[in-house]
Structures are given as structure tokens and as C-alpha cells.
Write an enzyme that holds these catalytic residues in place. Sequence first.
Site, PDB file in Angstrom:
ATOM      1  CG  ASN A   9     -38.482  58.313  50.003  1.00 33.82           C
ATOM      2  OD1 ASN A   9     -39.082  58.755  50.969  1.00 33.82           O
ATOM      3  ND2 ASN A   9     -37.206  58.591  49.779  1.00 33.82           N
ATOM      4  CG  ASP A 112     -30.704  56.132  51.448  1.00 33.46           C
ATOM      5  OD1 ASP A 112     -30.210  57.088  52.088  1.00 33.46           O
ATOM      6  OD2 ASP A 112     -31.472  56.294  50.475  1.00 33.46           O
ATOM      7  CG  ASP A 132     -29.088  54.447  45.534  1.00 35.18           C
ATOM      8  OD1 ASP A 132     -29.896  54.056  44.672  1.00 35.18           O
ATOM      9  OD2 ASP A 132     -29.123  54.054  46.715  1.00 35.18           O
TER      10      ASP A 132
END
Length: 258
Positions: A9, A112, A132
Site C-alpha cells: 500500500n 503478502d 509484518d
Amino acid sequence: MLLAVDIGNTNIVLGFLDGDHKEQMRGTYRITTKANHTSDEYGLMITEFLAMSGYSPSDVQDVIIVSVVPKVMHSFRASIVKFLGIDPMIVGPGIKTGINVVMDNPKTMGADCLADCVGAYFTYGGPALVADFGTATTFNYVDSKGSIRSGLITTGIRTAAAALWNETAQLPEVEITRPKSILAKNTKDAMQAGLYYNFLGGIERTIRQFQQEIDGEFRVIATGGLGRMFKDDTDLIDVYDPDLIFKGLASIYARNTR
């Protein structure tokens, strides 16, 4: 050489992987994620980054992409076809990963996060809690048999910070960084200290809750650009690996080599 691409993003990150098993990282580069970039703009940036690492477009054997930004994919994929002459492999339904997703609806798991878990499991083994730290912060638990059993999603520290200065009239935009002290004496330092320690406390509380509810020990594997700030301030993170997603993409590519 394998070109691995993580379209997030905030940033698009390119990884150049070489060696017999594409295990050697030769360089990583970041592009700001913008939906209005044309395929020619992406292609120019890719070829420039290749040159900076001593490669030419003809050195790229194949391309694999993981993306959480669908509106960017058309232009970016077109740039790969136009400038490299390759139809890229896309991480998604039908791709072999080597691990199972044991969730209510496996198809809703972010590609992801899936690549992160593949990288963690086949690099460090399981069980593991994979964290993450990016635009969003995610935690995913992978058991000893390579099954993703649970996940957690919350805001990233930069996202929380943007909400703070965008929704208040007098608070300024500040750099996201580790403060020198929590004993702040001005607005800037107060915001930096508040953001950092509030987020660090949330990380530790989240990990401890996983420890309480999971029967057995596991390692915590962290990744993401913002994870670097926190890895030295808590003993609950066992490994910080900034290239984790690329290791996962290399592993996925090996299982789907065309």
C-alpha cells in the site's frame, strides 16, 4: 536472475535474486505506490534499478509478483511485459506454496502475508509467529507442520500517526523514529515518544497473548520496513528479517517454475 516484486500500500519493493535456487539477494529498491503511474514510468524505473545492480533486462529470467493493491496491477504487469518481455507469475489462487491455510476462508488471506509465512517457515522452521510491520501490522501463526492457523491485523505505526495529525487541529506531522527518552519536553518529542512506546507496548502485549493461547513454544519472526525500529527494544522478537517476503517468493517460484 529472478525479479521478485512486493506491491504494498505504501511502497513497491523490487528484489533481485540470483544463484541456483534464487537465494542470493543482489539488491532491493523501493518505488512509492501510486495508481497513476503508467507502464512506461514503471518500466523506466525497473530498467534503471537493474542497471544500478549491474544487470540488463535480458538478465531477468522470470518475474514473480505479490500484490495487495489491485488498481496498480494493470500498469505494473504491462510494464513487465513491455520492458522485459515476460508475463509475470502472480501469487494468488492456484499457486503452490508448500503450506496450508487453515482459516475460515483461506482465499481472503493477503498474498503478502502468505509469502511472509512461506519465507518464515522454509527459512526458520515452525512453529512461528510471523509479524509484518508495514502500512498495516499483521501477525500470523504457522504451526510445526506448515499450516497457517490464525492471524491478526491492526494499524501500522505510520498509519496511526497519520490519523493523529490529520484529525487534530494543532498537532504537526512528525518523523516516525525511536525517541531518545519518554520524558518529552515539547510537542514533537511527545508525539514521537507516545507513538513509539504505545506501539511497542501493543506489540509485546499481542505476542504475550499468542503465547498464552497457543499450547507450546514458538519463535517470533519479524519483517517489514518499520520492524527495524523495534527489534532491539524487545526480547520477544527472535529474528528480524527485512528480506523475508523475498525468501518466500523465491520458495513459491521454485514450486511453480515454468
